[in-house]
Enzyme design. Structure first.
Site, PDB file in Angstrom:
ATOM      1  N   ASP A 104      42.786  -9.376  37.088  1.00 34.72           N
ATOM      2  CA  ASP A 104      44.100  -9.021  37.896  1.00 34.72           C
ATOM      3  C   ASP A 104      44.915 -10.374  37.742  1.00 34.72           C
ATOM      4  O   ASP A 104      44.783 -11.336  37.222  1.00 34.72           O
ATOM      5  CB  ASP A 104      43.923  -8.266  38.849  1.00 34.72           C
ATOM      6  N   SER A 105      45.795 -10.360  39.041  1.00 39.21           N
ATOM      7  CA  SER A 105      46.543 -11.795  39.036  1.00 39.21           C
ATOM      8  C   SER A 105      45.758 -12.814  39.430  1.00 39.21           C
ATOM      9  O   SER A 105      46.146 -13.861  39.079  1.00 39.21           O
ATOM     10  CB  SER A 105      47.587 -11.589  40.569  1.00 39.21           C
ATOM     11  N   ILE A 106      44.647 -12.728  40.140  1.00 38.02           N
ATOM     12  CA  ILE A 106      43.700 -14.037  40.411  1.00 38.02           C
ATOM     13  C   ILE A 106      43.397 -14.556  38.951  1.00 38.02           C
ATOM     14  O   ILE A 106      43.088 -15.946  38.721  1.00 38.02           O
ATOM     15  CB  ILE A 106      42.520 -13.420  41.189  1.00 38.02           C
TER      16      ILE A 106
END
Length: 283
Positions: A18-20
């Site tokens: 995801d965004s991480i």
């Protein structure tokens, strides 16, 4: 001296999350680019040895991951991959969004998260490996990362300032849509799942997966600390990683690789060799 024979198809490392993961080349959630991300540190470590392919998707949950994984891991979409024997390893990092509290649109119930992760790992393994039988010699290692800690108040403050819609446009909202306890519970599901899949040691055990590893980033980033300042320092906004958090995750990943995947480490002694001859042997 002709050195072209020393240039081969460089292996790749696939980061799916995801965004991480999306932000892992350095740009944090505020858009600043003055820090190194864990993926950029990884790419630096593997310079001239392997190409790091970032397949991070901000806001995605395991539901979204299941939808896009067949395309992500289609052999046609991996540069220079040829047969997937050229992938050193793959990281899978989902759960930070699934762990949003019930009533939030990103929330995925804990039991479904477990099922989704199991299906996702099996799908990736099947795409990355030529066979799932016990005689295979082309099993690509998968490293699963647990959701990191969450500092609920810092994330609430960030959302109020930057995403007022997530707070229903009300400045007096007191509850964050993420909690550290929820992150811990979803991380525990990852630990249990990897244990479940890897403990089936016999070839006849349905669904067994070798070369499956886990990096517990919740523990690595002090998620169980009584003083929330112990893990807040690893987070830029309460949810995403700070420069220090990125560095610690990178170091944890490298420790795992050098311990359990020595052949895939960026080391001359038994790891992935440098590509091409050294310049001083050419002139």
């Amino acid at each position: 001296m002709n050195n072209t024979s020393a240039i081969q198809c460089r292996p790749n490392i696939i980061l799916f999350g995801d965004s991480i993961t999306q932000l892992a080349f350095g740009a944090n959630c505020t858009g600043k680019t003055d820090q190194y991300g864990w993926a950029s540190l990884l790419a630096s470590a593997y310079t001239r040895r392997a190409d790091v392919l970032n397949r991070g998707f901000s806001g995605y949950t395991t539901r979204h991951a299941l939808e896009i994984a067949p395309a992500i891991f289609d052999k046609k979409h991996i540069p220079q991959a040829g047969a997937y024997n050229n992938t050193l390893f793959c990281t899978v990092w989902f759960g930070a969004n699934d762990a949003a509290l019930p009533g939030n649109r990103q929330h995925v119930p804990l039991e479904e998260y477990h099922r989704n992760m199991m299906q996702l790992l099996r799908m990736i393994r099947q795409e990355l490996s030529s066979t799932l039988t016990c005689t295979t010699t082309t099993v690509v290692p998968i490293i699963v990362l647990t959701p990191p800690p969450v500092h609920a108040q810092a994330w609430l403050d960030y959302c109020k300032t930057n995403f007022p819609d997530t707070c229903s446009g009300e400045s007096d909202v007191q509850q964050s849509n993420r909690t550290n306890e929820s992150a811990r519970l979803y991380g525990a599901q990852v630990l249990d799942l990897v244990e479940e899949l890897t403990s089936r040691s016999t070839c006849s055990s349905k669904g067994t997966m070798s070369d499956l590893y886990v990096l517990d980033t919740f523990a690595l980033l002090s998620g169980d600390a009584k003083d929330d300042a112990e893990y807040k320092k690893y987070l830029s906004d309460g949810l995403h990683l700070s420069a220090l958090g990125n560095e610690v995750v990178f170091e944890g990943l490298m420790k795992l690789i050098r311990t359990d995947l020595k052949h895939a480490s960026p080391d001359d002694d038994g790891g992935v060799p440098l590509e091409g001859a050294l310049w001083d042997t050419l002139c």
